[in-house]
Write an enzyme that holds these catalytic residues in place. Structure first.
Site, PDB file in Angstrom:
ATOM      1  N   LYS A   1      -6.156  -0.388   6.381  1.00 52.80           N
ATOM      2  CA  LYS A   1      -7.272  -1.312   6.522  1.00 52.80           C
ATOM      3  C   LYS A   1      -8.538  -0.537   6.874  1.00 52.80           C
ATOM      4  O   LYS A   1      -8.484   0.478   7.569  1.00 52.80           O
ATOM      5  CB  LYS A   1      -7.000  -2.353   7.618  1.00 52.80           C
TER       6      LYS A   1
ATOM      7  N   ASP B   1       0.186  -0.389   5.918  1.00 55.35           N
ATOM      8  CA  ASP B   1      -0.954  -1.123   5.369  1.00 55.35           C
ATOM      9  C   ASP B   1      -2.236  -0.451   5.860  1.00 55.35           C
ATOM     10  O   ASP B   1      -2.474  -0.368   7.068  1.00 55.35           O
ATOM     11  CB  ASP B   1      -0.904  -2.583   5.819  1.00 55.35           C
TER      12      ASP B   1
ATOM     13  N   ASP C   1       0.828  -1.213   0.000  1.00 53.83           N
ATOM     14  CA  ASP C   1       0.000   0.000   0.000  1.00 53.83           C
ATOM     15  C   ASP C   1       0.858   1.258   0.000  1.00 53.83           C
ATOM     16  O   ASP C   1       0.655   2.162  -0.814  1.00 53.83           O
ATOM     17  CB  ASP C   1      -0.917   0.035   1.231  1.00 53.83           C
TER      18      ASP C   1
END
Length: 340
Positions: free
Chosen positions: A261, A259, A246
């Protein structure tokens, strides 16, 4: 045979009953009394039934409820309620699985000792963005999905069935499709923000699907700087797996694999993120062994953003924690390779 003769005599005249008790070796005759016949008939003690000793009055309601329950009134909804009532939520303090206590056979280090880092990095201010190529190498996501623990598989399947009961198969398919679409929009908005070094566009900020997520991560974005990669493919040249990172940037001065989420439920601790730490560790190892990247990473960051705009939870992974999850990732990778 003696008892049969005795019963025959009982059916005859009483005066002949006395003859039965004449014993060859005894001169005295037994008198005709009822006690004598009783002693012969009940020569053995009657067996005591243990159930007769149970306090019937005390357990009357229980016995009645069991014997009178003819049909089951349970439905799928009540089964889930009963399951939660009897067993409660999953034990968050379960001992580690035996597989996780093993040492990986492939002791490839997280940090690449043979990688040379140039004194001056690339002059380009644009983050790296390498397209993901289709190869025979398995992805990090696929490896984790196919080596999921039986416990996680059980709870995931139970959640899926519960959602299908509430939404129907078509409704659940639409629900998952919308979640995936929202994730794509959220990542695209973050990418545009990092590339232009400005806030998201007005259209993105007003999009009801992701506006809450963007509001959720605002306090985290203030601590991020020097973005080096966005939605960029990584490949571990030694262990032969790949993935799509990412973001790689500095968080509070530490270079991290980040990352992003999205979640509808709070995840205030790292253990609430399930296999996400293993995913981050796998990406860190891949970057450090990928010749396309002229830097190495030793830290990770998982940012959980919430649709309702609640402040996101940033879970920082220091080098020691990343090394622990790297070993767990190597075990999962070995398990996948053994199966395939």
């Amino acid at each position: 045979l003696v008892r049969m003769k005795f019963l025959q005599l009982l059916s005859r005249k009483p005066e002949k009953l006395e003859m039965l008790f004449q014993v060859p070796f005894c001169q005295k005759q037994f008198p005709c009394v009822c006690l004598a016949t009783s002693a012969c008939l009940y020569s053995k003690k009657k067996k005591v039934n243990s159930y007769e000793q149970v306090d019937q009055e005390k357990y009357k309601n229980l016995v009645y409820s069991v014997t009178s329950y003819k049909t089951s009134a349970q439905t799928p909804e009540t089964i889930f309620e009963e399951d939660n009532l009897l067993y409660g939520p999953p034990d968050k303090h379960r001992p580690l699985l035996k597989a996780e206590t093993k040492a990986p056979k492939n002791c490839v280090p997280l940090i690449n000792p043979n990688k040379r880092i140039p004194l001056l990095n690339s002059d380009s201010n644009l983050p790296m963005k390498i397209a993901l190529q289709k190869t025979k190498m398995p992805s990090v996501t696929r490896i984790l999905q196919q080596t999921i623990s039986p416990q996680q598989a059980f709870y995931l399947e139970r959640w899926k069935q519960k959602m299908i009961l509430e939404l129907g198969k078509d409704g659940f398919a639409e629900y998952t499709k919308n979640l995936f679409h929202q994730g794509e929009l959220f990542h695209a908005a973050l990418e545009s923000m990092f590339l232009s070094e400005e806030t998201a566009s007005k259209e993105q900020r007003e999009d009801a699907a992701i506006s809450g997520y963007l509001s959720s991560v605002q306090h985290v974005l203030e601590d991020i700087s020097e973005v080096k990669a966005l939605e960029s493919a990584v490949q571990h040249e030694t262990l032969q797996y790949l993935g799509l990172v990412d973001c790689v940037a500095k968080y509070r001065g530490q270079l991290c694999v980040i990352d992003w989420k999205t979640s509808e439920k709070p995840k205030p601790s790292l253990k609430n993120t399930f296999d996400n730490p293993l995913q981050v560790a796998a990406y860190i190892g891949a970057i450090n062994h990928d010749a396309n990247y002229d830097f190495q990473v030793s830290c990770g960051l998982i940012v959980v953003a919430y649709k309702n705009g609640f402040p996101a939870h940033p879970h920082f992974m220091d080098p020691n924690l990343c090394s622990q999850y790297w070993k767990k990732w190597l075990l999962r990778l070995e398990e996948y390779m053994d199966r395939n």
